[in-house]
Scaffold this motif. Sequence first.
Motif, PDB file in Angstrom:
ATOM      1  N   TYR A 167      27.171  -7.222 -81.733  1.00 42.38           N
ATOM      2  CA  TYR A 167      25.882  -7.955 -81.357  1.00 42.38           C
ATOM      3  C   TYR A 167      25.308  -8.611 -82.667  1.00 42.38           C
ATOM      4  N   ASP A 168      24.600  -9.714 -82.494  1.00 42.78           N
ATOM      5  CA  ASP A 168      24.151 -10.657 -83.549  1.00 42.78           C
ATOM      6  C   ASP A 168      22.757 -10.581 -83.266  1.00 42.78           C
TER       7      ASP A 168
ATOM      8  N   ARG B  27      28.839 -11.842 -80.408  1.00 44.25           N
ATOM      9  CA  ARG B  27      29.664 -13.069 -80.786  1.00 44.25           C
ATOM     10  C   ARG B  27      31.169 -12.512 -81.163  1.00 44.25           C
ATOM     11  N   GLU B  28      32.008 -13.356 -81.618  1.00 42.11           N
ATOM     12  CA  GLU B  28      33.274 -12.941 -81.902  1.00 42.11           C
ATOM     13  C   GLU B  28      33.219 -12.303 -83.174  1.00 42.11           C
ATOM     14  N   ALA B  29      34.432 -11.442 -83.215  1.00 47.40           N
ATOM     15  CA  ALA B  29      34.592 -10.717 -84.620  1.00 47.40           C
ATOM     16  C   ALA B  29      35.564 -11.284 -85.503  1.00 47.40           C
ATOM     17  N   ASN B  30      35.576 -11.161 -86.420  1.00 45.54           N
ATOM     18  CA  ASN B  30      36.650 -11.399 -87.588  1.00 45.54           C
ATOM     19  C   ASN B  30      37.429 -10.113 -88.044  1.00 45.54           C
ATOM     20  N   ASN B  31      38.571 -10.333 -88.529  1.00 49.44           N
ATOM     21  CA  ASN B  31      39.412  -9.241 -88.805  1.00 49.44           C
ATOM     22  C   ASN B  31      38.853  -8.239 -90.029  1.00 49.44           C
ATOM     23  N   GLN B  32      37.902  -8.989 -91.048  1.00 51.08           N
ATOM     24  CA  GLN B  32      37.071  -8.177 -92.078  1.00 51.08           C
ATOM     25  C   GLN B  32      36.271  -7.291 -91.523  1.00 51.08           C
ATOM     26  N   GLU B  33      35.756  -7.366 -90.098  1.00 48.61           N
ATOM     27  CA  GLU B  33      34.474  -6.725 -89.679  1.00 48.61           C
ATOM     28  C   GLU B  33      34.931  -5.380 -88.966  1.00 48.61           C
ATOM     29  N   PHE B  34      36.055  -5.410 -88.225  1.00 44.76           N
ATOM     30  CA  PHE B  34      36.542  -4.362 -87.221  1.00 44.76           C
ATOM     31  C   PHE B  34      38.030  -4.337 -87.577  1.00 44.76           C
TER      32      PHE B  34
ATOM     33  N   LYS C  97      46.914   0.678 -84.601  1.00 45.41           N
ATOM     34  CA  LYS C  97      45.615   0.142 -85.485  1.00 45.41           C
ATOM     35  C   LYS C  97      45.703  -1.448 -85.430  1.00 45.41           C
ATOM     36  N   GLY C  98      44.633  -2.195 -84.754  1.00 49.52           N
ATOM     37  CA  GLY C  98      44.806  -3.573 -84.661  1.00 49.52           C
ATOM     38  C   GLY C  98      43.723  -4.356 -84.967  1.00 49.52           C
ATOM     39  N   SER C  99      43.569  -5.561 -84.741  1.00 49.62           N
ATOM     40  CA  SER C  99      42.588  -6.391 -84.899  1.00 49.62           C
ATOM     41  C   SER C  99      41.605  -6.428 -83.946  1.00 49.62           C
ATOM     42  N   PRO C 100      40.244  -6.997 -84.222  1.00 47.79           N
ATOM     43  CA  PRO C 100      39.183  -6.939 -83.227  1.00 47.79           C
ATOM     44  C   PRO C 100      39.712  -7.603 -81.845  1.00 47.79           C
ATOM     45  N   ASN C 101      40.601  -8.502 -81.973  1.00 48.39           N
ATOM     46  CA  ASN C 101      41.118  -8.946 -80.749  1.00 48.39           C
ATOM     47  C   ASN C 101      42.673  -9.147 -80.629  1.00 48.39           C
ATOM     48  N   GLY C 102      43.126  -8.050 -79.693  1.00 45.22           N
ATOM     49  CA  GLY C 102      44.587  -7.706 -79.914  1.00 45.22           C
ATOM     50  C   GLY C 102      45.294  -7.312 -78.452  1.00 45.22           C
ATOM     51  N   GLU C 103      46.354  -6.566 -78.442  1.00 46.93           N
ATOM     52  CA  GLU C 103      46.907  -6.222 -77.203  1.00 46.93           C
ATOM     53  C   GLU C 103      47.991  -5.188 -77.646  1.00 46.93           C
ATOM     54  N   PHE C 104      48.479  -4.257 -76.638  1.00 46.27           N
ATOM     55  CA  PHE C 104      49.197  -3.079 -76.781  1.00 46.27           C
ATOM     56  C   PHE C 104      50.240  -3.044 -75.706  1.00 46.27           C
ATOM     57  N   ALA C 105      51.167  -2.254 -75.796  1.00 43.28           N
ATOM     58  CA  ALA C 105      52.150  -1.923 -74.544  1.00 43.28           C
ATOM     59  C   ALA C 105      52.730  -0.800 -74.872  1.00 43.28           C
ATOM     60  N   PHE C 106      52.942   0.081 -73.617  1.00 48.26           N
ATOM     61  CA  PHE C 106      53.264   1.385 -73.686  1.00 48.26           C
ATOM     62  C   PHE C 106      54.066   1.694 -72.483  1.00 48.26           C
TER      63      PHE C 106
ATOM     64  N   SER D 141      28.640  -0.289 -88.756  1.00 49.38           N
ATOM     65  CA  SER D 141      28.865   0.839 -88.352  1.00 49.38           C
ATOM     66  C   SER D 141      28.006   1.374 -87.225  1.00 49.38           C
ATOM     67  N   LYS D 142      26.620   1.041 -87.338  1.00 50.54           N
ATOM     68  CA  LYS D 142      25.766   1.357 -86.053  1.00 50.54           C
ATOM     69  C   LYS D 142      25.181   0.282 -85.280  1.00 50.54           C
ATOM     70  N   GLY D 143      25.934  -0.771 -85.422  1.00 51.04           N
ATOM     71  CA  GLY D 143      25.464  -1.982 -84.406  1.00 51.04           C
ATOM     72  C   GLY D 143      26.127  -1.478 -83.042  1.00 51.04           C
ATOM     73  N   LYS D 144      25.463  -2.573 -82.125  1.00 60.99           N
ATOM     74  CA  LYS D 144      25.895  -2.541 -80.894  1.00 60.99           C
ATOM     75  C   LYS D 144      27.293  -3.501 -80.704  1.00 60.99           C
ATOM     76  N   THR D 145      28.020  -3.156 -80.011  1.00 60.66           N
ATOM     77  CA  THR D 145      29.393  -3.747 -79.470  1.00 60.66           C
ATOM     78  C   THR D 145      29.629  -3.970 -78.085  1.00 60.66           C
ATOM     79  N   LYS D 146      30.315  -4.938 -77.700  1.00 60.46           N
ATOM     80  CA  LYS D 146      30.606  -5.176 -76.351  1.00 60.46           C
ATOM     81  C   LYS D 146      32.479  -5.129 -76.326  1.00 60.46           C
ATOM     82  N   VAL D 147      32.883  -4.555 -75.737  1.00 58.91           N
ATOM     83  CA  VAL D 147      34.450  -4.273 -75.686  1.00 58.91           C
ATOM     84  C   VAL D 147      35.076  -4.943 -74.352  1.00 58.91           C
ATOM     85  N   ASP D 148      35.794  -5.717 -74.396  1.00 56.04           N
ATOM     86  CA  ASP D 148      36.681  -6.341 -73.068  1.00 56.04           C
ATOM     87  C   ASP D 148      37.831  -5.793 -73.054  1.00 56.04           C
ATOM     88  N   VAL D 149      38.168  -5.227 -72.145  1.00 57.40           N
ATOM     89  CA  VAL D 149      39.455  -4.432 -71.796  1.00 57.40           C
ATOM     90  C   VAL D 149      40.010  -4.915 -70.529  1.00 57.40           C
TER      91      VAL D 149
END
Length: 219
Positions: free
Chosen positions: A54-55, A62-69, A89-98, A119-127
Motif C-alpha cells: 500500500y502506497d 501498487r506493483e512491488a519490485n524485486n528489491q522490496e519483497f 523463495k521467489g519474487s513479489p510476482n511469481g508462481e510455483f508448482a507441486f 515491514s509494517k506496511g499493508k499488503t494485498k496478495v493475489d493468489v
Amino acid sequence: MLYSVLFQFVVLFSVFSSRVNAFYYYGNGGDRKCFHKELSKGTLLQGKYRVQPYDDRLDSYREANNQEFDVLIDIDETFDDNHVVMHQKGSPNGEFAFNALQSGEHRICIQPQATRWLSKGKTKVDVEFDVGLDTSLDSRQKSTVESLQNKINILSEKVKEIRREQQLVREREYKFRNASEAVNSHAVWWTIIQVIVLGVVCAWQMRHLRTFFVKQKVL
C-alpha cells in the motif's frame, strides 16, 4: 440405473479434475497466511501470486519490485506431522508448482518478506491455485508451449528477413565502396597527369624564353 450413475460420476470427475481458485487477501508486513487443500497422490498443484504494497502517496496498492519483497512458499503434509515437502523463495510476482507424493491434506503457506521500511506496511496478495491431474495441466502447458513456439517461429522468420535485408545493404555498400575507390583512383591519376603536363609546359616555356632572350642579345 447403474450406467446412469457411472455416467454422472464420469461427468463430475471430468468437471472437478481440474479446479482453479483465484482470490486475494490483505495483510500487514510479513504476515504468514496458510491454506489447506486435500490432494490425492499424483495431483499437480500450480499456484500464482502477486504481492502489492500500500502506497500512502497514491492512496492505493501498487506493483512491488524485486528489491522490496521476497516471498516464501511452504507446503506441509499435515497428515504426516507437518512434514515440509516444498520450500521456495521467489519474487513479489511469481508462481510455483507441486506434485503431491501422498494423498492427504496439505497446507500451503505464503509469507511476504519486506524490507525494513516496509515491514509494517499493508499488503494485498493475489493468489490463484490450479489443482488437477498431471495430464490435464500438462495439456494446457503444451498448448501454451505451442503458442510460444509459433511466436518464436514468427520472430525467427522476421530475424531471417532482417538478415537478408542487412546482406543486401552490405552488398550495395560494397559496390558503392568499389565505385568510390575507382573514382578516387582515377582522380589521383588525372591529377598526376595534369602535374606532369604542367611541368612539361613550364619547361618548354622556360626554354623558349631563354632562346628568345639569346636571340635578342639580352642574355
